[in-house]
Motif scaffolding. Structure first.
Motif, PDB file in Angstrom:
ATOM      1  N   SER A 110      17.849  -7.027  10.988  1.00  0.00           N
ATOM      2  CA  SER A 110      15.895  -7.899  11.760  1.00  0.00           C
ATOM      3  C   SER A 110      15.642  -6.379  13.117  1.00  0.00           C
ATOM      4  O   SER A 110      15.136  -6.989  14.232  1.00  0.00           O
ATOM      5  N   GLY A 111      16.301  -5.478  13.324  1.00  0.00           N
ATOM      6  CA  GLY A 111      16.051  -4.465  14.062  1.00  0.00           C
ATOM      7  C   GLY A 111      15.456  -3.573  13.767  1.00  0.00           C
ATOM      8  O   GLY A 111      14.516  -2.518  13.908  1.00  0.00           O
ATOM      9  N   GLN A 112      14.752  -3.331  11.882  1.00  0.00           N
ATOM     10  CA  GLN A 112      14.037  -2.914  11.333  1.00  0.00           C
ATOM     11  C   GLN A 112      12.326  -3.568  11.251  1.00  0.00           C
ATOM     12  O   GLN A 112      11.964  -5.067  11.283  1.00  0.00           O
ATOM     13  N   GLY A 113      11.746  -2.567  11.090  1.00  0.00           N
ATOM     14  CA  GLY A 113      10.264  -3.469  11.101  1.00  0.00           C
ATOM     15  C   GLY A 113      10.097  -3.438   9.372  1.00  0.00           C
ATOM     16  O   GLY A 113      10.500  -2.820   8.724  1.00  0.00           O
ATOM     17  N   LEU A 126      -2.061 -14.165   8.411  1.00  0.00           N
ATOM     18  CA  LEU A 126      -0.761 -14.696   8.890  1.00  0.00           C
ATOM     19  C   LEU A 126       0.623 -13.654   8.719  1.00  0.00           C
ATOM     20  O   LEU A 126       1.276 -13.652   9.888  1.00  0.00           O
ATOM     21  N   ALA A 127       0.319 -12.111   7.741  1.00  0.00           N
ATOM     22  CA  ALA A 127       0.653 -11.548   8.203  1.00  0.00           C
ATOM     23  C   ALA A 127       0.984 -10.151   9.692  1.00  0.00           C
ATOM     24  O   ALA A 127       1.907 -10.224  10.437  1.00  0.00           O
ATOM     25  N   LEU A 128      -0.568 -10.639   9.637  1.00  0.00           N
ATOM     26  CA  LEU A 128      -1.270  -9.719  11.047  1.00  0.00           C
ATOM     27  C   LEU A 128      -0.400 -10.787  12.208  1.00  0.00           C
ATOM     28  O   LEU A 128      -0.243  -9.770  13.209  1.00  0.00           O
ATOM     29  N   ALA A 129      -0.136 -12.071  12.300  1.00  0.00           N
ATOM     30  CA  ALA A 129       0.392 -13.115  12.979  1.00  0.00           C
ATOM     31  C   ALA A 129       1.872 -13.290  13.201  1.00  0.00           C
ATOM     32  O   ALA A 129       2.909 -13.988  13.920  1.00  0.00           O
ATOM     33  N   ASP A 130       2.448 -12.298  12.110  1.00  0.00           N
ATOM     34  CA  ASP A 130       4.115 -12.632  11.924  1.00  0.00           C
ATOM     35  C   ASP A 130       4.065 -11.215  12.989  1.00  0.00           C
ATOM     36  O   ASP A 130       4.645 -10.325  12.545  1.00  0.00           O
ATOM     37  N   PRO A 131       5.707 -11.944  13.325  1.00  0.00           N
ATOM     38  CA  PRO A 131       6.581 -10.694  14.453  1.00  0.00           C
ATOM     39  C   PRO A 131       7.024  -9.947  13.353  1.00  0.00           C
ATOM     40  O   PRO A 131       7.178  -9.152  13.634  1.00  0.00           O
ATOM     41  N   ARG A 132       7.581  -9.914  12.111  1.00  0.00           N
ATOM     42  CA  ARG A 132       8.473  -9.648  11.429  1.00  0.00           C
ATOM     43  C   ARG A 132       7.483  -9.055  10.927  1.00  0.00           C
ATOM     44  O   ARG A 132       8.409  -7.362  10.788  1.00  0.00           O
ATOM     45  N   VAL A 133       6.446  -9.083  11.007  1.00  0.00           N
ATOM     46  CA  VAL A 133       5.634  -7.763   9.344  1.00  0.00           C
ATOM     47  C   VAL A 133       5.159  -6.728  10.870  1.00  0.00           C
ATOM     48  O   VAL A 133       4.396  -7.132  12.011  1.00  0.00           O
ATOM     49  N   THR A 134       5.828  -5.709  10.632  1.00  0.00           N
ATOM     50  CA  THR A 134       5.486  -4.755  11.650  1.00  0.00           C
ATOM     51  C   THR A 134       3.354  -3.982  11.311  1.00  0.00           C
ATOM     52  O   THR A 134       3.098  -3.218  11.714  1.00  0.00           O
ATOM     53  N   ARG A 135       3.589  -4.400  10.234  1.00  0.00           N
ATOM     54  CA  ARG A 135       2.595  -2.795   9.880  1.00  0.00           C
ATOM     55  C   ARG A 135       2.034  -3.374   8.503  1.00  0.00           C
ATOM     56  O   ARG A 135       2.633  -3.984   7.673  1.00  0.00           O
ATOM     57  N   VAL A 136       0.095  -3.613   8.132  1.00  0.00           N
ATOM     58  CA  VAL A 136       0.007  -3.930   7.478  1.00  0.00           C
ATOM     59  C   VAL A 136      -1.036  -3.236   6.582  1.00  0.00           C
ATOM     60  O   VAL A 136      -2.215  -2.504   7.589  1.00  0.00           O
ATOM     61  N   VAL A 137      -0.985  -2.461   5.376  1.00  0.00           N
ATOM     62  CA  VAL A 137      -1.827  -1.736   4.758  1.00  0.00           C
ATOM     63  C   VAL A 137      -2.917  -3.024   3.424  1.00  0.00           C
ATOM     64  O   VAL A 137      -1.895  -3.302   2.768  1.00  0.00           O
ATOM     65  N   ALA A 138      -3.988  -2.616   4.184  1.00  0.00           N
ATOM     66  CA  ALA A 138      -4.695  -3.243   3.127  1.00  0.00           C
ATOM     67  C   ALA A 138      -6.107  -2.803   2.355  1.00  0.00           C
ATOM     68  O   ALA A 138      -7.099  -2.341   3.278  1.00  0.00           O
ATOM     69  N   PRO A 139      -5.762  -1.873   1.349  1.00  0.00           N
ATOM     70  CA  PRO A 139      -7.380  -1.002   1.491  1.00  0.00           C
ATOM     71  C   PRO A 139      -8.297  -1.465   1.063  1.00  0.00           C
ATOM     72  O   PRO A 139      -7.800  -2.711   0.294  1.00  0.00           O
ATOM     73  N   THR A 140      -9.397  -1.082   0.719  1.00  0.00           N
ATOM     74  CA  THR A 140     -10.723  -1.804   0.942  1.00  0.00           C
ATOM     75  C   THR A 140     -11.709  -0.904   0.488  1.00  0.00           C
ATOM     76  O   THR A 140     -11.565   0.517   1.060  1.00  0.00           O
ATOM     77  N   ARG A 141     -12.992  -1.449  -0.013  1.00  0.00           N
ATOM     78  CA  ARG A 141     -13.740  -1.336  -0.249  1.00  0.00           C
ATOM     79  C   ARG A 141     -14.951  -0.430   0.863  1.00  0.00           C
ATOM     80  O   ARG A 141     -15.415   0.889   1.482  1.00  0.00           O
ATOM     81  N   ARG A 142     -14.886  -1.639   1.258  1.00  0.00           N
ATOM     82  CA  ARG A 142     -15.477  -1.635   3.252  1.00  0.00           C
ATOM     83  C   ARG A 142     -14.865  -1.613   4.178  1.00  0.00           C
ATOM     84  O   ARG A 142     -13.457  -2.279   3.888  1.00  0.00           O
ATOM     85  N   PRO A 143     -14.860  -1.728   5.492  1.00  0.00           N
ATOM     86  CA  PRO A 143     -13.854  -1.576   6.247  1.00  0.00           C
ATOM     87  C   PRO A 143     -13.799  -2.932   7.025  1.00  0.00           C
ATOM     88  O   PRO A 143     -14.664  -3.272   7.065  1.00  0.00           O
ATOM     89  N   LEU A 144     -12.663  -3.411   7.365  1.00  0.00           N
ATOM     90  CA  LEU A 144     -12.532  -4.627   7.978  1.00  0.00           C
ATOM     91  C   LEU A 144     -12.356  -4.448   9.498  1.00  0.00           C
ATOM     92  O   LEU A 144     -12.334  -3.469  10.185  1.00  0.00           O
ATOM     93  N   PRO A 145     -12.269  -5.259  10.182  1.00  0.00           N
ATOM     94  CA  PRO A 145     -12.061  -5.251  11.362  1.00  0.00           C
ATOM     95  C   PRO A 145     -11.223  -5.195  11.616  1.00  0.00           C
ATOM     96  O   PRO A 145     -10.155  -5.658  11.597  1.00  0.00           O
ATOM     97  N   PRO A 146     -10.935  -3.736  12.949  1.00  0.00           N
ATOM     98  CA  PRO A 146      -9.301  -3.252  13.546  1.00  0.00           C
ATOM     99  C   PRO A 146      -8.306  -4.668  13.676  1.00  0.00           C
ATOM    100  O   PRO A 146      -8.777  -6.032  15.056  1.00  0.00           O
ATOM    101  N   HIS A 147      -7.105  -3.600  14.118  1.00  0.00           N
ATOM    102  CA  HIS A 147      -6.382  -4.402  14.427  1.00  0.00           C
ATOM    103  C   HIS A 147      -5.540  -3.822  14.396  1.00  0.00           C
ATOM    104  O   HIS A 147      -4.712  -2.618  13.412  1.00  0.00           O
ATOM    105  N   PRO A 148      -4.344  -3.695  15.862  1.00  0.00           N
ATOM    106  CA  PRO A 148      -3.400  -3.151  16.032  1.00  0.00           C
ATOM    107  C   PRO A 148      -1.934  -2.777  15.187  1.00  0.00           C
ATOM    108  O   PRO A 148      -1.826  -1.378  14.955  1.00  0.00           O
TER     109      PRO A 148
END
Length: 216
Positions: A4-7, A26-48
């Protein structure tokens, strides 16, 4: 296993599709997830919490540091009409999915969630056979936890026209009380939740989520 103490870090393949967008939200809003890697062809809107490498999917960088994640969710998918040929369809729905699963597994990922299709089978038509081949190819990589979600028709507005889906959705709406739950249309959010919860739970072995389990 994570404590529980790990990201928790997640790689999302297919983040611009109708299901992938829901997984990303859902992943960006979920406190259990601390990092989302989303490779794309074009940039996505930024998020912390978002790491968004812009890549050429035909030449994925095998040594990129962002492959080092705890889990992968794959929602890659197209149609033969959109792809242009059966070979081009298989290159995305099967080959690219397996390639990304392979690179993440080599980098240490232990959990995988795959959006497949109702009826995926080696004895099915070309579409369903290709989906089954993607399932089998990823299964062979030895993920400790592997969730396969097999939805029926996806009830969503798409950027491109899919006439068969549109006709099917109209028919589903008209005759819903008569349609078995297994074949009823499924909302993208229900699929996304099943995929995300599957990799977060990390239950050992394989869990196949058939379409009737996605119904409210």
């Amino acid at each position: 296993m994570k404590t529980s103490g790990q990201g928790f870090s997640l790689l999302l393949a297919g983040s611009t599709g109708v299901v992938g967008q829901e997984v990303l939200r859902l992943a960006l809003a979920d406190p259990r997830v601390t990092r989302v890697v989303a490779p794309t062809r074009r940039p996505l809107p930024p998020h912390p919490k978002l790491e968004n490498p812009v890549v050429d999917f035909g030449a994925l960088p095998a040594d990129a540091p962002w492959w080092h994640v705890d889990a992968v969710v794959c929602t890659l998918g197209t149609t033969i009409k959109v792809a242009g040929s059966q070979a081009a369809f298989a290159a995305i729905d099967r080959d690219l999915a397996i390639r990304m699963a392979t690179l993440a597994r080599q980098a240490g990922a232990a959990r995988f969630g795959l959006n497949s299709s109702l009826g995926a089978s080696p004895s099915g038509n070309f579409y369903l056979k290709t989906k089954a081949e993607a399932e089998a190819g990823i299964r062979a990589l030895g993920y400790a936890s592997y969730t396969i979600v097999r939805p029926s028709l996806i009830d969503a507005k798409r950027g491109e026209s899919r006439l068969g889906e549109e006709i099917g959705l109209v028919a589903m709406g008209l005759f819903k009380p008569l349609v078995p739950k297994r074949y009823r249309a499924v909302k993208p959010e229900a699929i996304a939740r099943a995929l995300l919860e599957g990799v977060l739970a990390g239950r050992p072995g394989e869990d196949i989520v058939e379409s009737e389990r996605l119904q409210g």
